[in-house]
Design a protein around this motif. Structure first.
Motif, PDB file in Angstrom:
ATOM      1  N   THR A  61      -4.367   4.093  -1.498  1.00  0.00           N
ATOM      2  CA  THR A  61      -3.937   3.164  -0.449  1.00  0.00           C
ATOM      3  C   THR A  61      -2.983   3.801   0.558  1.00  0.00           C
ATOM      4  O   THR A  61      -2.456   3.120   1.421  1.00  0.00           O
ATOM      5  N   ILE A 116      -2.090  -4.797  -0.451  1.00  0.00           N
ATOM      6  CA  ILE A 116      -3.444  -4.605  -0.960  1.00  0.00           C
ATOM      7  C   ILE A 116      -3.520  -5.174  -2.384  1.00  0.00           C
ATOM      8  O   ILE A 116      -2.919  -4.621  -3.298  1.00  0.00           O
ATOM      9  N   ALA A 124       0.826  -1.200   0.000  1.00  0.00           N
ATOM     10  CA  ALA A 124       0.000   0.000   0.000  1.00  0.00           C
ATOM     11  C   ALA A 124       0.863   1.254   0.000  1.00  0.00           C
ATOM     12  O   ALA A 124       1.799   1.380   0.777  1.00  0.00           O
TER      13      ALA A 124
END
Length: 142
Positions: free
Chosen positions: A46, A54, A15
């Motif tokens: 993110t 992610i 992220a």
């Protein structure tokens, strides 16, 4: 008239730390998508979840535009973070590496519910408990 889809790319990225380097560059470059713009958009969306992985599904269209959907972090990452360990056990049946409470397990299951193949929280808890067991985590009843 809808755009024609020419590619679907699935990646698991840290992220807020996406760069045009591999694996993003080669995956999107083969379809001619704008790699730098994707990285900027991904990092912006993110940025508040730094430290997590992610997963993202990127749909690339024939005019070289794209859209992407962010998924929830993998259960193993969430479990490791909750238990305070860096990774799972190499031999989970013998070496137990940590303990996670049933309330934490339930919270993780609720967070993962949109990406699981069930709509029941009870079943989601069982799925996440299986992942915890395979990582070498013990589940503490609370």
């Amino acid at each position: 008239m809808s755009k024609k889809i020419i590619g679907l790319v699935k990646l698991a990225l840290n992220a807020g730390k996406a760069t045009p380097a591999p694996p993003i560059g080669p995956a999107l470059g083969q379809y001619g998508a704008n790699i730098v713009m994707f990285c900027k958009e991904y990092n912006a969306r993110t940025g508040d979840q730094l430290g997590l992985v992610i997963p993202v599904e990127i749909t690339i269209y024939d005019d070289r535009s794209y859209s992407f959907i962010l998924k929830t972090p993998p259960a193993s990452v969430l479990l490791a973070r909750a238990a305070g360990v860096s990774k799972g056990s190499g031999s989970p049946n013998i070496d137990k590496i940590g303990i996670i409470s049933s309330s934490e397990l339930r919270e993780i299951a609720i967070a993962k519910l949109p990406d699981l193949n069930t709509k029941s929280v009870t079943q989601a808890v069982k799925i996440i408990a299986g992942t915890a067991k395979s990582m070498g985590l013990q589940i503490e009843n609370s």
